[in-house]
Scaffold this motif. Structure first.
Motif, PDB file in Angstrom:
ATOM      1  N   ARG A 183       0.806  -1.220   0.000  1.00 37.36           N
ATOM      2  CA  ARG A 183       0.000   0.000   0.000  1.00 37.36           C
ATOM      3  C   ARG A 183       0.837   1.267   0.000  1.00 37.36           C
ATOM      4  N   ASP A 184       2.003   1.248   0.633  1.00 35.16           N
ATOM      5  CA  ASP A 184       2.858   2.442   0.633  1.00 35.16           C
ATOM      6  C   ASP A 184       3.450   2.717  -0.740  1.00 35.16           C
ATOM      7  N   ARG A 185       3.361   1.736  -1.623  1.00 35.94           N
ATOM      8  CA  ARG A 185       3.858   1.920  -2.981  1.00 35.94           C
ATOM      9  C   ARG A 185       2.741   2.243  -3.976  1.00 35.94           C
ATOM     10  N   GLY A 186       1.516   2.374  -3.467  1.00 31.06           N
ATOM     11  CA  GLY A 186       0.437   2.788  -4.351  1.00 31.06           C
ATOM     12  C   GLY A 186      -0.607   1.735  -4.648  1.00 31.06           C
ATOM     13  N   LEU A 187      -0.645   0.661  -3.861  1.00 35.17           N
ATOM     14  CA  LEU A 187      -1.710  -0.333  -4.018  1.00 35.17           C
ATOM     15  C   LEU A 187      -2.880   0.056  -3.112  1.00 35.17           C
ATOM     16  N   GLU A 188      -4.086   0.000  -3.659  1.00 34.47           N
ATOM     17  CA  GLU A 188      -5.288   0.265  -2.875  1.00 34.47           C
ATOM     18  C   GLU A 188      -6.149  -1.001  -2.860  1.00 34.47           C
ATOM     19  N   PHE A 189      -6.459  -1.478  -1.665  1.00 34.00           N
ATOM     20  CA  PHE A 189      -7.278  -2.677  -1.518  1.00 34.00           C
ATOM     21  C   PHE A 189      -8.725  -2.269  -1.268  1.00 34.00           C
ATOM     22  N   VAL A 190      -9.625  -2.749  -2.122  1.00 38.86           N
ATOM     23  CA  VAL A 190     -11.051  -2.477  -1.978  1.00 38.86           C
ATOM     24  C   VAL A 190     -11.787  -3.802  -1.850  1.00 38.86           C
ATOM     25  N   SER A 191     -12.484  -3.984  -0.739  1.00 40.30           N
ATOM     26  CA  SER A 191     -13.284  -5.201  -0.562  1.00 40.30           C
ATOM     27  C   SER A 191     -14.757  -4.852  -0.712  1.00 40.30           C
ATOM     28  N   ILE A 192     -15.487  -5.731  -1.379  1.00 38.52           N
ATOM     29  CA  ILE A 192     -16.928  -5.535  -1.566  1.00 38.52           C
ATOM     30  C   ILE A 192     -17.641  -6.783  -1.063  1.00 38.52           C
TER      31      ILE A 192
END
Length: 383
Positions: free
Chosen positions: A283-292
């Protein structure tokens, strides 16, 4: 490796308790070997299945011991140079050996965001094969006995010994981290050349730059990370089919990992720790985790409690509609609706990974790392 990291998160408290028994002595350890001192002996496993000692290099006129690792971007930047140096000096009686000093218990997940591999012995085998290492690559991370004797400060850190195995140089390999740029001072090569020709080394000790050694006592770093992650707020908002379409358009500058799941879905629950681990890693490198969540909206509180237990502090939604088929069409018309379903979406909505069923965490990690938005800090030079 993802499975190992996930388990490490679960049992970090017990690991810390065991390791802190000796942490009180840490301040007196890790002194760097002084110029003129003899090379400490060692007995370490190599990735080729052999065990190496100082005697394994007894015929070398010059012995260079490089402390390096897989995860550190600076160490990665020097891999090709160590390979080239090994090749250039092999006919001159110079042996080069690399040692990985890092203890897995001292390595945070977010530090692994700059690599597709960790620092385990098995990961070392993969790195050596991928990069075609032409030098022995030894593992000292479990006990760190050899690293304690030599006292490297960072990775990479090179120690160069003469034929009598007296230390003649220690420090950096050269003065330019970026391999795409030209170094001004080839310190390690200059030291080797001086030893071979019987000359004095102009600067026998230089400063090193790179990632700090992951000593076992640094396990408190992991404890602090766990505490900080536990403090992060976990929210669960509602999302319509139209909202799902917007999520997948990804109008951000981040690489977005999207997971469709439900509390009643066994494979969803089983793999969720791996997804959270990937989030903490990148995430600090630009990954965004989205859970639905595909749970019934009436069970929103149950879904939220699950997310809180998993420390899923990314972006979390629960589908608000009654018609699950509208949800399926909004996500991917090609998806038949079986959970879990995971997608990796680049900015502007380009889907680079779509998978129904349980993920292969190692495969997904590699896909994330190999995406143009990630990868090494210093990319491989075009040849």
């Amino acid at each position: 490796m993802i499975k190992i990291l996930t388990e490490m998160k679960k049992y970090i408290t017990s690991i810390i308790f065991a390791l802190t028994l000796c942490s009180a002595f840490a301040q007196d350890q890790h002194k760097t070997l002084a110029i003129g001192e003899s090379a400490p002996d060692f007995s370490l496993p190599g990735i080729d299945g052999k065990t190496y000692t100082l005697a394994s290099f007894k015929n070398a006129k010059v012995l260079a011991v490089v402390f390096m690792c897989n995860h550190c971007p600076t160490s990665q930047a020097y891999e090709d140079r160590v390979i080239k140096m090994t090749s250039d000096y092999a006919s001159k009686g110079v042996s080069i050996v690399a040692i990985n000093p890092n203890n897995p218990a001292g390595l945070r997940l977010d530090e692994l965001g700059y690599s597709d591999l960790g620092d385990s012995f098995e990961d070392m085998k993969v790195r050596a094969k991928n990069m075609k290492f032409n030098f022995p690559y030894l593992y000292d991370g479990e006990k760190e006995v050899t690293a304690n004797k030599y006292g490297p400060v960072a990775t990479p850190h090179i120690f160069i010994f003469d034929k009598d195995r007296k230390l003649r140089y220690n420090g950096r390999i050269d003065d330019m981290e970026n391999p795409a740029k030209t170094a001004h001072s080839l310190d390690a090569r200059n030291a080797i050349d001086a030893i071979l020709t019987g000359k004095e080394i102009a600067e026998p000790v230089t400063k090193t730059f790179g990632c700090s050694i992951k000593w076992a006592e640094k396990s408190d770093w992991l404890e602090k990370a766990q505490i900080n992650w536990a403090k992060e707020p976990v929210k669960l908002d509602t999302l319509s089919a139209g909202g799902i379409k917007e999520v997948l358009k990804n109008r951000t500058d981040k690489l977005r990992l999207v997971n469709l799941w439900a509390t009643w879905c066994g494979p969803c629950v089983a793999e969720f720790d791996d997804l959270v681990t990937l989030n903490h890693t990148y995430r600090d490198r630009g990954l965004e985790f989205v859970s639905i969540s595909a749970d019934d909206p009436a069970n929103k509180n149950k879904a939220l409690k699950f997310l809180q237990r998993k420390q899923a502090s990314g972006v979390n939604y629960i589908y608000s509609g009654d018609d699950k088929y509208k949800m399926i069409e909004a996500v991917d018309p090609k998806w038949d609706g079986a959970l879990p379903y995971t997608l990796l979406v680049e900015p502007d909505g380009k889907i680079v990974y779509a998978h129904q069923g349980a993920i292969d965490a190692e495969e997904l990690r590699k896909i994330i790392f190999d995406d143009p938005m990630m990868g090494r800090i210093y990319k491989e030079p075009v040849k």
